[in-house]
Design an enzyme around this catalytic site. Structure first.
Site, mmCIF file in Angstrom:
data_model
loop_
_atom_site.group_PDB
_atom_site.id
_atom_site.type_symbol
_atom_site.label_atom_id
_atom_site.label_comp_id
_atom_site.label_asym_id
_atom_site.label_seq_id
_atom_site.Cartn_x
_atom_site.Cartn_y
_atom_site.Cartn_z
ATOM 1 N N HIS A 172 -7.629 8.725 16.286
ATOM 2 C CA HIS A 172 -8.498 8.439 15.138
ATOM 3 C C HIS A 172 -9.949 8.850 15.402
ATOM 4 C CE1 HIS A 172 -5.097 6.329 13.465
ATOM 5 N NE2 HIS A 172 -5.046 5.567 14.525
ATOM 6 N N GLU A 227 0.836 -1.190 0.000
ATOM 7 C CA GLU A 227 0.000 0.000 0.000
ATOM 8 C C GLU A 227 0.869 1.238 0.000
ATOM 9 O OE1 GLU A 227 -2.506 -0.386 3.445
ATOM 10 O OE2 GLU A 227 -4.077 -1.369 2.292
ATOM 11 N N ARG A 266 -24.586 6.386 6.219
ATOM 12 C CA ARG A 266 -25.418 7.128 7.168
ATOM 13 C C ARG A 266 -24.985 8.591 7.162
ATOM 14 N NH1 ARG A 266 -21.835 8.047 11.274
ATOM 15 N NH2 ARG A 266 -20.146 6.521 11.527
#
Length: 430
Positions: free
Chosen positions: A38, A3, A100
């Site tokens: 976070h 990544e 949402r």
């Protein structure tokens, strides 16, 4: 699995809406880069430094993602952007989609003029989207700060209890909250007790307005991060738009500690104590001995204590204390730049048992659930080593050894619910 490693990540997300008729639109982007552990702290719309090309790229990608899955309702498509060289269309990568509304949706409502909850209801009822993409305009700048029940100066530990005093600056900004004065903050839910949202023509205007609002927050005795939020918003790097997800961690040494009280706060505390003393005793030259000196003018200051630290507070009859609160214990509470300061006229009495280094007891700093026990009886441990982990308000908090020693006893097991102050384990010097 390889990544890309992003050195200066920014959290960019796009609000999307889809209806059951095949229509999907975006309502521009938000920047949610100011985070701690976070967990989002400050969010804004639009993202600072977002070029037209980068905006077109990221919003088109979000709409394509929603259309690809036939999405219906409100959703948030989240991206990680490399901010090391500005926001570039080819340096923004898809992360996930939240199906949402997000906590930070009010900033999108502010800059688009759209009631997103109303849209949800209409779409759920089978209606088509109220607006086409070209009808959704971006106006001004909005910033939201999350007011948490926590103590930044104490390692951001959650704070619980009764909201005996709870005043938010609703005359300045939009305030969304689910608590009120007299209510209880428990350890069983997220620590966020309110959202403070400012909207202005410019980012600078919104930031100034929100910083002023955060500085006017008054909450007691539950601790909050209002002063911490004020310092974040006032930080030169935030004002310049120089943000990324490590913004807070990189500046904790200046953002988390509570600054020294202002002269105005000290004066307010001193005057509140003086006026209260006079009202109870009756002001006479023979009974009012504050600052008394033989053959000398009355002292112009009063010695006050904030924890272990002493301050000379100016006494001035011209200054009337604002919302200073007097407690039953003879303390005075003053609200100063978002901080709640509790002054006493005498230094605190120290616990002799703990003054020499403590009794080795590892106590719960707040109510919570024991989710991990990392040591066993008889283990040798080093100062700072994690011993147990408590979970409260959806966050985990490691309790560490205060000195090098040996685990003498452990009084809890994983899964136990404990109260504040309860002894969880005990160390002995070894």
């Amino acid at each position: 699995l390889l990544e890309i490693y992003v050195i200066r990540p920014r959290h960019i997300e796009v609000q999307v809406f889809g209806d059951s008729h095949g229509n999907v639109v975006h309502l521009y982007e938000r920047d949610c880069s100011l985070q701690r552990r976070h967990q989002k702290v400050i969010e804004e719309a639009p993202a600072p430094g977002m070029s037209a090309a980068a905006r077109a790229s990221v919003t088109e990608a979000a709409v394509k993602a929603a259309k690809a899955v036939g999405y219906v309702g409100a959703g948030t498509v989240e991206f990680i952007a490399d901010a090391s060289d500005g926001l570039k269309p080819d340096r923004i990568w898809f992360m996930e989609m939240n199906t949402r509304l997000q906590v930070e949706h009010p900033v999108t409502e502010a800059v688009t003029g759209v009631d997103l909850v109303e849209w949800q209801i209409r779409i759920a009822s089978g209606e088509a989207l109220p607006l086409a993409q070209h009808q959704i305009e971006l106006t001004g700048h909005a910033i939201e700060a999350r007011l948490y029940a926590e103590n930044p100066a104490g390692g951001f530990l959650p704070s619980i209890g009764t909201l005996e005093h709870f005043q938010l600056p609703e005359d300045l900004i939009r305030v969304d909250t689910g608590v009120q004065e007299g209510g209880e903050v428990s350890p069983f839910y997220d620590p966020m007790i309110a959202k403070l949202i400012a909207h202005a023509a410019t980012r600078e205007g919104a930031s100034d307005l929100l910083a002023e609002a955060c500085s006017q927050v008054e909450v007691w005795p539950v601790k909050t991060n209002a002063g911490f939020l004020t310092r974040c918003l006032d930080h030169p790097d935030f004002i310049a738009g120089d943000v990324d997800t490590s913004f807070i961690e990189a500046r904790l040494d200046v953002l988390a500690p509570r600054p020294a009280p202002s002269q105005a706060a000290l004066s307010a505390a001193a005057m509140a104590l003086t006026l209260d003393d006079e009202s109870e005793r009756g002001a006479t030259p023979w009974r009012d001995l504050t600052g008394f000196r033989l053959n000398a003018p009355r002292a112009a200051t009063m010695r006050l204590y904030l924890g272990d630290e002493g301050f000379d507070a100016p006494l001035s009859s011209d200054e009337v204390p604002g919302d200073a609160l007097l407690t039953e214990d003879g303390e005075v509470v003053v609200f100063d730049a978002g901080e709640t300061l509790v002054f006493t006229p005498r230094p605190p009495i120290k616990d002799a048992a703990h003054a020499s280094g403590g009794d080795g007891a590892i106590r719960a700093p707040m109510p919570g659930k024991v989710v991990a026990v990392a040591v066993s009886v008889g283990d040798k441990v080093s100062r700072g080593q994690a011993l147990l982990t408590l979970e409260a308000m959806k966050m985990e908090h490691a309790l560490t050894a205060p000195f090098d020693g040996e685990v003498e006893s452990i009084s809890v097991s994983v899964g136990d619910q404990v109260s504040e102050g309860v002894s969880l384990a005990r160390l002995v010097v070894g």
